[in-house]
Scaffold this active site. Structure first.
Site, PDB file in Angstrom:
ATOM      1  N   ASP A 109      -4.208   0.984 -21.901  1.00  0.00           N
ATOM      2  CA  ASP A 109      -5.426   1.699 -22.088  1.00  0.00           C
ATOM      3  C   ASP A 109      -5.194   2.803 -20.923  1.00  0.00           C
ATOM      4  O   ASP A 109      -7.070   3.335 -21.032  1.00  0.00           O
ATOM      5  CB  ASP A 109      -6.750   1.035 -22.979  1.00  0.00           C
ATOM      6  CG  ASP A 109      -5.947   0.575 -24.544  1.00  0.00           C
ATOM      7  OD1 ASP A 109      -4.835   0.711 -24.623  1.00  0.00           O
ATOM      8  OD2 ASP A 109      -6.785   0.250 -24.353  1.00  0.00           O
ATOM      9  N   LYS A 237      -2.038   0.708 -31.140  1.00  0.00           N
ATOM     10  CA  LYS A 237      -3.124  -0.507 -31.165  1.00  0.00           C
ATOM     11  C   LYS A 237      -3.651   1.068 -32.103  1.00  0.00           C
ATOM     12  O   LYS A 237      -4.488   1.947 -31.577  1.00  0.00           O
ATOM     13  CB  LYS A 237      -3.051  -0.934 -30.134  1.00  0.00           C
ATOM     14  CG  LYS A 237      -4.429  -0.619 -29.202  1.00  0.00           C
ATOM     15  CD  LYS A 237      -4.633  -2.132 -28.586  1.00  0.00           C
ATOM     16  CE  LYS A 237      -5.453  -1.364 -27.267  1.00  0.00           C
ATOM     17  NZ  LYS A 237      -6.377  -0.773 -27.572  1.00  0.00           N
ATOM     18  N   CYS A 282     -11.031  -4.122 -24.566  1.00  0.00           N
ATOM     19  CA  CYS A 282      -9.762  -4.867 -24.885  1.00  0.00           C
ATOM     20  C   CYS A 282      -8.736  -5.279 -24.016  1.00  0.00           C
ATOM     21  O   CYS A 282      -7.998  -5.853 -24.451  1.00  0.00           O
ATOM     22  CB  CYS A 282      -8.833  -3.140 -25.016  1.00  0.00           C
ATOM     23  SG  CYS A 282      -9.438  -2.199 -26.309  1.00  0.00           S
TER      24      CYS A 282
END
Length: 352
Positions: A109, A237, A282
């Protein structure tokens, strides 16, 4: 055979491309069976392990109970003597994967919204600068031959349940810890699927938006032109409106799986170097699911930035307790090359 006398025999086996030759396993067995008894007892086996799991001929500490578990796992006859045939099985199951891992860099990310957009972690309690991971990750991409490089994306629809802007679009469950005057960072439970606590964030990483793109300074390899011939993997995701997904492998209820595990398995990957944003959310969730899936995990500490300092520390401690290696980018090359061999990988590989 003392460890210092080995001159890193295992790395020599690797560089000579001899690991898959069964004669090499027998040669190694004979070296550690120094009194030619035809077996390795526990004392000899300890020397073998201390030589295998070492760096610059300095052995890593392996707890006694772990040594015994590894010994017992391969001592099929349960006679306290590891035979050549039993050692050959250990060679295939443990030595070859240790020295010849199939590796992937998992970049979690590193997207605009987490660096300079609506969810910039610089505005979070730890006040860390998300951009600082970019040069570190780029250096690994440029200098290290991973077998694959995976980029993960938060990839939310506009009506995603994690957005504070959407809180009025769903009914709050009677058991929700907060039911009114709901604000950012509050945790609620919605009445509809799934019945799970949901932390609320500003809208971020909306599919196809500028905020959802990788940061422009991050190297995004082109598999077709990559000089190191590495495979490229993209994983998305948080794609379903009613369930969040911190991990790059599963949603938060483990009801839906991303493509990441399938893609890694397709390329034979068994060792993951995980970095990115945010360390305590995450990245940590991705590391934990990777361990659940029996990958060997290295958390690349200097290539991560997080939200809450205490949570960052706690998550690292929990990962270390689960046999993830807490390392830094300067150690990665030696680990991948087979020079720096960590016993935690054996614990994960053998599930002990």
């Amino acid at each position: 055979m003392p460890n210092s006398a080995s001159t890193d025999i295992f790395y020599r086996y690797k560089t000579q491309n001899r690991l898959k030759d069964i004669e090499t396993a027998r040669e190694c067995f004979n070296l550690f069976d120094n009194n030619k008894e035809g077996y390795l007892d526990l004392a000899k086996f300890k020397i073998f392990l201390s030589t295998l799991f070492s760096y610059n001929n300095k052995p890593y500490t392996i707890p006694e109970d772990k040594i015994i578990k590894i010994f017992d796992l391969f001592n099929i006859k349960k006679d306290t003597k590891l035979s050549l045939q039993e050692f050959e099985k250990l060679w295939i199951k443990l030595v070859i994967p240790t020295l010849c891992p199939k590796t992937a860099l998992i970049i979690v990310d590193v997207q605009n919204d987490f660096i300079s957009g609506t969810m910039s972690i610089s505005n979070c309690p730890a006040k860390q600068d998300g951009f600082e991971v970019v040069p570190c990750i780029n250096n690994m991409i440029k200098t290290i031959h991973f077998d694959a490089i995976a980029y993960t994306y938060d990839w939310h629809p506009e009506d995603h349940c994690s957005f504070i802007e959407n809180v009025d679009k769903r009914k709050i469950a009677s058991g929700s810890p907060i039911k009114e005057n709901i604000k950012v960072n509050d945790i609620v439970i919605f009445e509809d699927y799934p019945d799970i606590e949901q932390k609320l964030w500003p809208a971020h990483c909306i599919q196809g938006s500028h905020g959802s793109e990788l940061h422009p300074s991050l190297i995004d390899i082109d598999e077709k032109t990559d000089e190191m011939k590495r495979k490229k993997i993209n994983a998305y995701k948080g794609v379903k409106s009613d369930i969040d997904s911190y991990s790059a492998f599963f949603d938060n209820c483990k009801l839906n799986e991303t493509s990441l595990n399938t893609d890694l398995k397709r390329h034979g990957i068994n060792e993951l170097y995980i970095c990115g944003l945010a360390a305590d959310v995450c990245v940590a969730a991705t590391c934990n699911d990777a361990l659940d899936l029996n990958y060997r995990v290295i958390y690349v500490e200097d290539a991560c930035r997080g939200i809450v300092e205490e949570d960052i520390v706690n998550q690292k401690e929990k990962l270390a307790m689960r046999n993830a290696v807490i390392g830094n980018s300067k150690q990665v090359l030696n680990m991948i090359s087979g020079r720096d061999r960590r016993p935690e990988h054996a614990f994960v590989t053998l599930k002990i």
